[in-house]
Design a protein around this motif. Structure first.
Motif, short mmCIF file in Angstrom:
data_model
loop_
_atom_site.label_atom_id
_atom_site.label_comp_id
_atom_site.label_asym_id
_atom_site.label_seq_id
_atom_site.Cartn_x
_atom_site.Cartn_y
_atom_site.Cartn_z
N VAL A 142 -52.05 75.65 -75.70
CA VAL A 142 -51.77 74.58 -76.80
C VAL A 142 -52.85 73.81 -77.16
N GLU A 143 -53.57 73.25 -76.19
CA GLU A 143 -54.70 72.13 -76.11
C GLU A 143 -55.90 72.89 -76.78
N ASP A 151 -61.05 70.57 -85.49
CA ASP A 151 -62.40 70.86 -86.09
C ASP A 151 -62.43 71.55 -87.32
N SER A 152 -61.49 72.40 -87.52
CA SER A 152 -61.29 72.99 -88.82
C SER A 152 -60.68 72.23 -89.93
N ASN A 153 -60.74 72.91 -91.09
CA ASN A 153 -60.09 72.29 -92.28
C ASN A 153 -58.67 73.01 -92.49
N LYS A 154 -58.27 73.88 -91.55
CA LYS A 154 -56.85 74.59 -91.71
C LYS A 154 -55.70 73.65 -91.62
N MET A 155 -54.79 73.96 -92.00
CA MET A 155 -53.54 73.02 -92.12
C MET A 155 -52.46 73.52 -91.03
N PHE A 156 -52.74 75.06 -90.55
CA PHE A 156 -51.85 75.54 -89.49
C PHE A 156 -52.58 76.40 -88.72
N GLU A 157 -51.99 76.72 -87.27
CA GLU A 157 -52.71 77.99 -86.73
C GLU A 157 -51.26 78.59 -85.95
N ARG A 167 -46.12 80.93 -81.57
CA ARG A 167 -46.08 79.50 -81.83
C ARG A 167 -46.83 79.15 -83.22
N VAL A 168 -46.64 78.16 -83.77
CA VAL A 168 -47.20 77.48 -84.98
C VAL A 168 -47.61 76.05 -84.79
N LEU A 169 -48.76 75.58 -84.63
CA LEU A 169 -49.20 74.34 -84.75
C LEU A 169 -49.67 74.02 -85.92
N TYR A 170 -49.36 72.92 -86.57
CA TYR A 170 -49.67 72.46 -87.76
C TYR A 170 -49.76 70.66 -87.88
N LYS A 171 -50.69 70.50 -88.92
CA LYS A 171 -50.99 69.13 -89.43
C LYS A 171 -49.79 68.49 -90.08
N ARG A 172 -49.41 67.38 -89.65
CA ARG A 172 -48.21 66.70 -90.32
C ARG A 172 -48.93 65.65 -91.42
N SER A 173 -48.27 65.35 -92.34
CA SER A 173 -48.95 64.40 -93.39
C SER A 173 -49.14 62.98 -92.82
N ASP A 174 -48.55 62.61 -91.78
CA ASP A 174 -48.99 61.28 -91.26
C ASP A 174 -50.24 61.33 -90.29
N GLY A 175 -50.59 62.50 -90.12
CA GLY A 175 -51.97 62.42 -89.33
C GLY A 175 -51.69 63.16 -88.13
N ARG A 176 -50.43 63.36 -87.48
CA ARG A 176 -50.16 63.85 -86.05
C ARG A 176 -50.18 65.53 -86.23
N PHE A 177 -49.73 66.05 -85.36
CA PHE A 177 -49.54 67.39 -85.11
C PHE A 177 -47.97 67.81 -84.94
N GLY A 178 -47.55 68.91 -85.20
CA GLY A 178 -46.05 69.26 -84.82
C GLY A 178 -46.50 70.82 -84.33
N LEU A 179 -45.61 71.25 -83.50
CA LEU A 179 -45.72 72.43 -82.74
C LEU A 179 -44.12 73.11 -83.08
N TYR A 180 -44.37 74.35 -83.68
CA TYR A 180 -42.82 75.22 -83.54
C TYR A 180 -42.91 76.29 -82.33
#
Length: 180
Positions: A142-143, A151-157, A167-180
């Motif tokens: 995950v790290e 480092d990228s412009n992607k919204m999720f991975e 798993r899905v790691l995504y950028k939230r609107s508040d600047g933090r990251f979420g993980l499914y």
């Protein structure tokens, strides 16, 4: 074409009638179905000045009628101005009919398909398919994914973790990251 010349409070002499007829005949150059042309000449006084008013009513087949009203101090000038405006209106309708093509959808499809050989296009597409091994099937930490996402412009991975879970790691609107 039915031509009607009318004079209201104006005597239509033979020279005036001939001038009206020649101005009406200039409308035939657009090759449109003119059913009738009514030309009404009248005399009015506005603010103490005598005015000659000319009104053209042109009835076209399968179209709206064209009505043009023109006034001037001279009757001949009013006829000229009204005829010029009528020609302009007829030219607009004529150009609209002739420049706006009404090709059917099937004709357009047939024209497009004439230039394309479907068998060759199918073979060309088969040649362009290149199998690529996706990085999704390699387990990742995950790290590592978090550092790549920062480092990228992607919204999720989307990735597989070490326990072989998708798993899905995504950028939230508040600047933090979420993980499914």
């Amino acid at each position: 074409m039915n031509i009607s010349l009318t004079g209201r409070h104006v005597e239509l002499t033979e020279p005036i009638k001939a001038y009206m007829n020649t101005s009406i005949n200039t409308l035939s150059k657009y090759n449109m179905d003119i059913i009738s042309v009514n030309l009404i000449a009248s005399s009015q006084t506005k603010k103490g000045k005598p005015l000659s008013v000319v009104e053209f009513v042109i009835n076209l087949a399968h179209k709206n009628s064209i009505v043009i009203k023109q006034s001037d101090q001279d009757l001949y000038a009013a006829i000229d101005l009204a005829a010029e405006r009528a020609q302009k209106a007829m030219r607009r309708i004529h150009d609209k009919e002739n420049t706006h093509h009404k090709d059917g959808i099937n004709e357009a499809k047939n024209e497009a398909n004439k230039a394309i050989d479907l068998h060759e296009a199918d073979e060309a597409m088969e040649d362009e398919i290149i199998p690529v091994e996706l990085t999704l099937y390699k387990p990742r930490e995950v790290e590592d994914v978090l550092n790549d996402l920062k480092d990228s412009n992607k919204m999720f991975e989307i990735f597989l973790d070490n326990e072989n879970k998708t798993r899905v790691l995504y950028k939230r609107s508040d600047g933090r990251f979420g993980l499914y």
